[in-house]
Write an enzyme that holds these catalytic residues in place. Structure first.
Site, PDB file in Angstrom:
ATOM      1  N   ASP A 159     -20.799 -36.603  11.854  1.00  0.00           N
ATOM      2  CA  ASP A 159     -21.211 -36.278  13.221  1.00  0.00           C
ATOM      3  C   ASP A 159     -22.201 -37.325  13.736  1.00  0.00           C
ATOM      4  O   ASP A 159     -23.317 -37.426  13.232  1.00  0.00           O
ATOM      5  CB  ASP A 159     -21.864 -34.891  13.220  1.00  0.00           C
ATOM      6  CG  ASP A 159     -22.172 -34.374  14.621  1.00  0.00           C
ATOM      7  OD1 ASP A 159     -22.287 -35.207  15.554  1.00  0.00           O
ATOM      8  OD2 ASP A 159     -22.317 -33.157  14.787  1.00  0.00           O
ATOM      9  N   ASP A 208     -25.291 -28.783  16.780  1.00  0.00           N
ATOM     10  CA  ASP A 208     -24.548 -27.716  16.082  1.00  0.00           C
ATOM     11  C   ASP A 208     -24.676 -26.381  16.796  1.00  0.00           C
ATOM     12  O   ASP A 208     -23.773 -25.540  16.717  1.00  0.00           O
ATOM     13  CB  ASP A 208     -25.073 -27.552  14.645  1.00  0.00           C
ATOM     14  CG  ASP A 208     -24.869 -28.785  13.785  1.00  0.00           C
ATOM     15  OD1 ASP A 208     -23.850 -29.477  13.981  1.00  0.00           O
ATOM     16  OD2 ASP A 208     -25.729 -29.054  12.931  1.00  0.00           O
ATOM     17  N   ASP A 210     -21.093 -20.589  10.275  1.00  0.00           N
ATOM     18  CA  ASP A 210     -20.364 -21.328  11.296  1.00  0.00           C
ATOM     19  C   ASP A 210     -20.957 -20.941  12.656  1.00  0.00           C
ATOM     20  O   ASP A 210     -21.115 -19.755  12.941  1.00  0.00           O
ATOM     21  CB  ASP A 210     -18.887 -20.918  11.213  1.00  0.00           C
ATOM     22  CG  ASP A 210     -18.002 -21.624  12.229  1.00  0.00           C
ATOM     23  OD1 ASP A 210     -18.507 -22.017  13.304  1.00  0.00           O
ATOM     24  OD2 ASP A 210     -16.806 -21.755  11.959  1.00  0.00           O
TER      25      ASP A 210
END
Length: 326
Positions: free
Chosen positions: A251, A294, A309
């Site tokens: 990322d 995130d 998640d």
């Protein structure tokens, strides 16, 4: 100042990396949709309120990456805010109020909204709740820098207001903001880079908080009230945040947040927002293994594989709102 140059180079290169990633288009969306389970079917619709760089969707990539689909797939009604990419929270809040009023005018069955807000979107939502509590059933903030962000103090010092360098900064960021607003089809007026930067300095945040204090903790790192009543309107308040800066080597944003995170001198943060600074209302958790990107499942769903998640956190929270009758 030898520390500042690599940071500014990194900021610019990370923004470029992001913009090139965002220009990729997402494919392979299945058209076979099972009947919603109702797990996320809240009484009031959800309005997602973006932070800086706010856009709805550009080149097929959503700011809230796969979050809208996840919530809608189990029954939620979800809207995304159309607000300036770069502006102060009062101006962005007024844009959001107009949008909420418009949605209600088109669909009179809608009375209020559950505002789910990332980063600066949290301050934007705090403003909306303070001046138009009749529109708001709940406010949930994710990684919102309520006490300011060290990067803003740094930027404000490197690019002082009314200096040649400062004027150049405003010109470039305002141009970028207009481009993002245009590509996203947000239909909003010109932004204001300086208003945004000043709002997140330590002094700017303190001033905003003095005017719009609802929901903030009264102690250094405590929790805020789980609900407030403003003008007779009861509003539930929640927040969550990350406590990690580098979570996935693939990322590109992680390299930026790992660098900006150094400004916190070891205190828990997500690269932009300190964990304590994120506290607002009932604190669900302030140390997810997530950085500032995130929290909205960016870039492109690249997050840690060893913790929750991000999509699950949103799904669970929509059910929390549903259970609370919101």
């Amino acid at each position: 100042s030898n520390m500042i140059k690599p940071i500014s180079t990194l900021v610019v290169s990370s923004l470029l990396a992001c913009s090139s990633l965002y220009s990729l288009s997402s494919h392979g969306m299945s058209s076979l949709k099972p009947k919603p389970s109702g797990y996320t079917d809240t009484q009031h619709p959800i309005m997602l309120v973006q932070g800086i760089l706010a856009f709805d969707s550009i080149a097929g990539i959503d700011y809230w990456y796969k979050i809208t689909e996840k919530l809608e797939s189990e029954g939620a009604q979800v809207y995304t805010a159309h607000i300036n990419a770069f502006n102060g929270s009062v101006a962005r809040g007024e844009q959001l109020i107009k949008e909420l009023d418009n949605i209600r005018a088109v669909d009179p069955s809608i009375q209020k909204f559950n505002l789910l807000a990332h980063s600066q979107g949290g301050l934007t939502s705090r403003y909306v709740m303070s001046v138009r509590p009749d529109l708001v059933a709940s406010v949930t903030t994710m990684g919102s820098p309520n006490k300011g962000a060290p990067i803003a103090d740094l930027v404000n010092n490197i690019f002082p207001e009314n200096s040649p360098l400062g004027n150049t900064y405003e010109l470039i960021v305002n141009a970028a903001g207009s481009l993002i607003d245009g590509l996203s089809g947000d239909g909003v007026g010109k932004g204001d880079a300086r208003a945004l930067t000043k709002e997140f300095t330590t002094a700017g945040a303190a001033s905003f908080n003095a005017t719009y204090p609802h929901g903030l903790p009264t102690t250094e790192c405590g929790e805020g009230p789980s609900s407030v009543t403003i003008n007779g309107q009861d509003i539930n308040l929640y927040s969550w945040a990350g406590g990690a800066t580098f979570t996935n080597a693939l990322d590109p944003l992680d390299y930026l947040f790992a660098t900006t995170g150094l400004l916190f001198s070891g205190q828990s943060n997500d690269g932009i927002t300190g964990s304590c600074s994120s506290h607002f209302g009932a604190v669900i958790r302030d140390d997810y293994n997530m950085n500032h990107g995130d929290l909205i499942n960016q870039v492109l769903g690249l997050h840690t594989l060893f913790d929750t998640d991000p999509l699950s956190v949103y799904r669970t929270h929509a059910n929390r709102l549903k259970t609370a009758g919101l």
